[in-house]
Scaffold this active site. Structure first.
Site, PDB file in Angstrom:
ATOM      1  N   TYR A  36       5.241 -11.064   0.550  1.00  0.00           N
ATOM      2  CA  TYR A  36       4.978  -9.786  -0.117  1.00  0.00           C
ATOM      3  C   TYR A  36       3.477  -9.598  -0.344  1.00  0.00           C
ATOM      4  O   TYR A  36       2.902  -8.548   0.004  1.00  0.00           O
ATOM      5  CB  TYR A  36       5.727  -9.755  -1.451  1.00  0.00           C
ATOM      6  CG  TYR A  36       5.540  -8.508  -2.273  1.00  0.00           C
ATOM      7  CD1 TYR A  36       6.331  -7.381  -2.066  1.00  0.00           C
ATOM      8  CD2 TYR A  36       4.578  -8.461  -3.277  1.00  0.00           C
ATOM      9  CE1 TYR A  36       6.167  -6.235  -2.838  1.00  0.00           C
ATOM     10  CE2 TYR A  36       4.402  -7.320  -4.049  1.00  0.00           C
ATOM     11  CZ  TYR A  36       5.198  -6.211  -3.830  1.00  0.00           C
ATOM     12  OH  TYR A  36       5.027  -5.085  -4.601  1.00  0.00           O
ATOM     13  N   SER A  59      -0.850  -4.234  -4.611  1.00  0.00           N
ATOM     14  CA  SER A  59      -0.335  -5.090  -5.682  1.00  0.00           C
ATOM     15  C   SER A  59      -1.376  -6.150  -6.005  1.00  0.00           C
ATOM     16  O   SER A  59      -2.075  -6.640  -5.106  1.00  0.00           O
ATOM     17  CB  SER A  59       0.952  -5.783  -5.242  1.00  0.00           C
ATOM     18  OG  SER A  59       1.303  -6.837  -6.131  1.00  0.00           O
TER      19      SER A  59
END
Length: 252
Positions: free
Chosen positions: A157, A142
Site C-alpha cells: 500500500y 498517504s
C-alpha cells in the site's frame, strides 16, 4: 460555476472533499463503486445546501472502463452545467489492505497497484482533454509512504502511495504549460471506512494512534476535505508539485 470530479466520494475523505468543494460554489461529479447509497447521501447533502452534484459509478481498478466513464462525464457536464470541460480533479478512490511483506501475494500487490497507482495515472490521462487550462488536481496519497507514517504491514500500500507522490510531481511538470497545478496530500490515520471499516471493527487501535498524534486525536474526514478544497481553490494558486502531510503531527 467551477466543476470538480471527485473519485471515491461515497464516504470518508472523498465525501468530505465533494461537500467542501460544493460549499465553495463548485458543481461536483462524484464517483462510487460499491456504495451507491453513500454516493446518493453525498449528492443529497450537496443539494440540501443549494449545490449541484451528479453521482457516477467508476471502478478505478479497471482502466478499460475509463473511456466509457469519460463519455458519462461529458454527458453530465453538458446536461447539468451546459459546458464541455471541468476545472478540478480529485484522485481519491482506492482501498486499504495490509499484510506482512512475506504474506503479500502478487494478486494483492496487483490489486493495490491497479487502484492506487495505475488508476489515477490513466484516469487523469483519459480526462485531461476535458480539464480546463488553469485547472488543478489533487491526488490523495498517504503518510504511509513517508518515514513518519511507516507501519509494518503496509509495504505494498505504501509503495503505491509513494509512487503517487512521485507521479504528482511529474504531472505538475508536464501539465504546467497549460497552467494546471498538481499536488498530493498525505493523510495520517483518519476516521473513514477504509479497510472494511477497520476503526469500527478494531476500536482498540485508536488510543495508540491518538497517543502518537501531536494534536491529540484521530483525523476526521473534514480535516482532509478542507485541505483538498483549499489546494484546489484560489488560496492554492501558487502551489504545485507539493505533497502536504495532513496528519495532526503523527510521530512528531
Amino acid at each position: 460555476m467551477r466543476v470538480a470530479v471527485v473519485t471515491g466520494a461515497s464516504s470518508g475523505i472523498g465525501q468530505s472533499a465533494a461537500v467542501q468543494l460544493a460549499e465553495r460554489g463548485a458543481g461536483v461529479i462524484l464517483t462510487y463503486l460499491g456504495n451507491q447509497p453513500g454516493a446518493l447521501d453525498t449528492v443529497a447533502t450537496i443539494e440540501k445546501n443549494g449545490g449541484t452534484a451528479v453521482a457516477l459509478r467508476l471502478d478505478v481498478g479497471r482502466s478499460e472502463t475509463f473511456p466509457a466513464f469519460r463519455d458519462s462525464v461529458v454527458a453530465a457536464l453538458r446536461d447539468t452545467w451546459q459546458r464541455d470541460t471541468f476545472d478540478h480533479l480529485v484522485n481519491n478512490a482506492g482501498f486499504g489492505q495490509m499484510a506482512a511483506f512475506e504474506d503479500t501475494t502478487e494478486e494483492m500487490f496487483d490489486g493495490l497497484m491497479r487502484a492506487l497507482l495505475k488508476g489515477p495515472y490513466f484516469l487523469t490521462q483519459t480526462l485531461l482533454p476535458l480539464l480546463v487550462d488553469g485547472g488543478a488536481i489533487v491526488n490523495v496519497a498517504s503518510n504511509s509512504a513517508s518515514f513518519a507514517g511507516m507501519e509494518s504491514g503496509y509495504s505494498a500500500y505504501g509503495t503505491m502511495k509513494g509512487g503517487l507522490v512521485v507521479l504528482t510531481r511529474y504531472m505538475a511538470k508536464e501539465f504546467s504549460p497549460r497552467g494546471i497545478r498538481v499536488n498530493s496530500i498525505s493523510p495520517g490515520s483518519t476516521r473513514t471506512r477504509i479497510a472494511d471499516n477497520a476503526f469500527e471493527r478494531y476500536p482498540e487501535v485508536i488510543p495508540g494512534l491518538v497517543a502518537r498524534t501531536a494534536l491529540g486525536r484521530l483525523g476526521e474526514p473534514d480535516d482532509i476535505g478542507m485541505v483538498i478544497a483549499t489546494l484546489l481553490g484560489e488560496e492554492g494558486r501558487w502551489i504545485t508539485a507539493q505533497d502536504i502531510e495532513v496528519s495532526g503531527g503523527y510521530n512528531l
